[in-house]
Design a protein around this motif. Structure first.
Motif, mmCIF file in Angstrom:
data_model
loop_
_atom_site.group_PDB
_atom_site.id
_atom_site.type_symbol
_atom_site.label_atom_id
_atom_site.label_comp_id
_atom_site.label_asym_id
_atom_site.label_seq_id
_atom_site.Cartn_x
_atom_site.Cartn_y
_atom_site.Cartn_z
ATOM 1 N N SER A 103 51.400 43.413 46.421
ATOM 2 C CA SER A 103 51.880 42.429 46.710
ATOM 3 C C SER A 103 51.667 41.848 45.325
ATOM 4 N N ILE A 104 51.110 42.335 44.171
ATOM 5 C CA ILE A 104 50.432 41.925 43.162
ATOM 6 C C ILE A 104 51.899 42.049 42.009
ATOM 7 N N CYS A 105 51.817 42.138 40.925
ATOM 8 C CA CYS A 105 51.959 42.696 39.378
ATOM 9 C C CYS A 105 51.752 41.885 38.259
ATOM 10 N N LEU A 106 51.776 43.169 37.241
ATOM 11 C CA LEU A 106 50.597 42.213 36.322
ATOM 12 C C LEU A 106 51.740 41.556 35.234
ATOM 13 N N GLY A 107 50.976 40.618 34.573
ATOM 14 C CA GLY A 107 52.156 39.911 33.764
ATOM 15 C C GLY A 107 51.155 39.292 32.228
ATOM 16 N N ALA A 108 52.059 38.305 32.018
ATOM 17 C CA ALA A 108 51.403 37.704 30.731
ATOM 18 C C ALA A 108 50.476 36.191 31.174
ATOM 19 N N ILE A 109 49.599 35.940 29.890
ATOM 20 C CA ILE A 109 49.568 34.184 30.445
ATOM 21 C C ILE A 109 50.483 33.407 29.866
ATOM 22 N N HIS A 110 50.263 32.167 30.881
ATOM 23 C CA HIS A 110 51.091 31.213 31.089
ATOM 24 C C HIS A 110 50.030 30.528 30.853
ATOM 25 N N HIS A 111 49.551 29.762 29.327
ATOM 26 C CA HIS A 111 48.921 28.947 29.231
ATOM 27 C C HIS A 111 48.552 28.172 29.949
ATOM 28 N N GLU A 112 49.619 26.691 30.218
ATOM 29 C CA GLU A 112 48.714 25.580 30.509
ATOM 30 C C GLU A 112 48.746 25.593 32.572
ATOM 31 N N THR A 113 49.645 26.251 32.918
ATOM 32 C CA THR A 113 49.104 26.550 33.760
ATOM 33 C C THR A 113 47.856 27.393 34.732
ATOM 34 N N ASP A 114 47.648 28.993 33.559
ATOM 35 C CA ASP A 114 46.803 29.518 33.805
ATOM 36 C C ASP A 114 45.178 29.202 33.362
ATOM 37 N N ALA A 115 45.185 28.485 32.192
ATOM 38 C CA ALA A 115 44.180 27.417 31.875
ATOM 39 C C ALA A 115 43.661 26.980 32.564
ATOM 40 N N GLU A 116 43.837 25.419 33.780
ATOM 41 C CA GLU A 116 44.148 25.257 34.789
ATOM 42 C C GLU A 116 43.045 26.476 35.727
ATOM 43 N N ILE A 117 43.794 26.421 35.962
ATOM 44 C CA ILE A 117 42.908 27.566 37.215
ATOM 45 C C ILE A 117 41.547 28.389 36.449
ATOM 46 N N GLU A 118 41.676 28.947 35.640
ATOM 47 C CA GLU A 118 40.855 29.792 35.250
ATOM 48 C C GLU A 118 39.545 28.827 34.691
ATOM 49 N N ALA A 119 39.981 27.616 34.165
ATOM 50 C CA ALA A 119 39.192 26.584 34.612
ATOM 51 C C ALA A 119 37.869 26.078 35.554
ATOM 52 N N LYS A 120 38.434 26.376 36.909
ATOM 53 C CA LYS A 120 38.218 26.303 37.785
ATOM 54 C C LYS A 120 37.418 27.282 38.687
ATOM 55 N N TRP A 121 37.807 28.572 38.032
ATOM 56 C CA TRP A 121 36.935 29.888 38.903
ATOM 57 C C TRP A 121 36.022 30.056 37.873
ATOM 58 N N THR A 122 35.138 29.016 36.683
ATOM 59 C CA THR A 122 33.912 29.897 35.776
ATOM 60 C C THR A 122 33.425 28.695 36.331
ATOM 61 N N GLU A 123 33.224 27.397 37.473
ATOM 62 C CA GLU A 123 32.384 27.208 38.108
ATOM 63 C C GLU A 123 32.102 27.811 39.283
ATOM 64 N N ASP A 124 32.458 28.563 40.276
ATOM 65 C CA ASP A 124 32.218 29.504 41.173
ATOM 66 C C ASP A 124 30.770 30.097 40.165
ATOM 67 N N PRO A 125 29.842 30.610 40.829
ATOM 68 C CA PRO A 125 28.304 31.456 39.445
ATOM 69 C C PRO A 125 28.793 32.729 40.283
ATOM 70 N N ILE A 126 29.228 33.282 41.583
ATOM 71 C CA ILE A 126 29.175 33.899 42.131
ATOM 72 C C ILE A 126 30.087 34.508 41.151
ATOM 73 N N TYR A 127 31.948 34.229 41.125
ATOM 74 C CA TYR A 127 32.975 35.134 40.490
ATOM 75 C C TYR A 127 32.341 35.015 38.996
ATOM 76 N N MET A 128 31.408 34.336 38.296
ATOM 77 C CA MET A 128 31.099 34.169 37.052
ATOM 78 C C MET A 128 29.927 35.418 36.703
ATOM 79 N N ARG A 129 29.385 35.343 37.603
ATOM 80 C CA ARG A 129 27.933 36.495 37.545
ATOM 81 C C ARG A 129 28.659 38.150 38.020
ATOM 82 N N MET A 130 29.738 37.815 39.381
ATOM 83 C CA MET A 130 30.000 39.240 38.781
ATOM 84 C C MET A 130 30.838 39.881 37.743
ATOM 85 N N LEU A 131 31.167 39.376 36.957
ATOM 86 C CA LEU A 131 31.983 39.671 35.965
ATOM 87 C C LEU A 131 31.588 40.205 34.122
ATOM 88 N N SER A 132 29.578 38.886 34.335
ATOM 89 C CA SER A 132 29.287 39.375 33.096
ATOM 90 C C SER A 132 27.456 39.177 32.967
#
Length: 193
Positions: free
Chosen positions: A12-41
């Protein structure tokens, strides 16, 4: 892995390249999630703006081109190309055939749905079959039992436990170093060694 098997496409998934415009907006929202950020590092985190994420993408792509020791893939929903997360191979040591792996699933609604397992399985095939690496390592904080379970389910073995290496929320946690060898991966998947 057989030559006809899809290299970057799972159930149900695929691995792909970065889409600079749309991915940056989405990932910026992820950085507001303390659980996500704490699990990464285990490092202190802070939210990032889309412009900061784009700069990070540019620096990462430059490193990919110059160092040849970093491979970064986005994890996308196969049906609609929606960004789900990322997986990266880094610190690739070509002389000894080793590397490290990290994975992150951004949105809380996408976690524990099998996307990480599929992505990890794909990148393990890529690392062992396409890049001809021999050994992969991952470091998982003790407070991330879901990631620990996924890595172990795919054959990673605990090799080192750095006791109380991380401080988080007034408690000390172990850093768990995991490893997987190509022949272990092949035996688990029915391939010849």
């Amino acid at each position: 892995m057989k030559i006809q098997d899809p290299l970057f496409e799972g159930e149900s998934i695929c691995l792909g390249a970065i889409h600079h415009e749309t991915d940056a907006e989405i990932e910026a929202k992820w950085t507001e999630d303390p659980i996500y950020m704490r699990m990464l590092s285990p490092q202190p985190f802070r939210p990032a703006a889309a412009a900061q994420i784009k700069k990070r993408y540019e620096a990462m792509e430059k490193e990919i081109e110059e160092s040849h020791s970093l491979f970064y893939f986005t994890i996308r929903d196969k049906d609609n190309d929606r960004l789900i997360g990322f997986v990266r191979l880094f610190w690739v040591d070509w002389t000894n055939g080793g590397g490290h792996i990290q994975i992150g699933i951004g949105d809380v609604n996408d976690r524990q749905r099998g996307y990480g397992t599929q992505a990890l399985r794909l990148v393990l095939n890529y690392a062992f079959s396409e890049l001809n690496l021999y050994r992969l390592s991952a470091i998982v904080p003790e407070y991330n039992p879901v990631a620990l379970h996924v890595f172990q389910k795919l054959g990673f073995i605990e090799e080192v436990r750095r006791r109380e290496a991380y401080a988080r929320d007034g408690k000390r946690w172990d850093a768990i170093h995991l490893g997987l060898l190509r022949n272990e991966w092949q035996a688990q998947n029915g391939d010849e060694a």
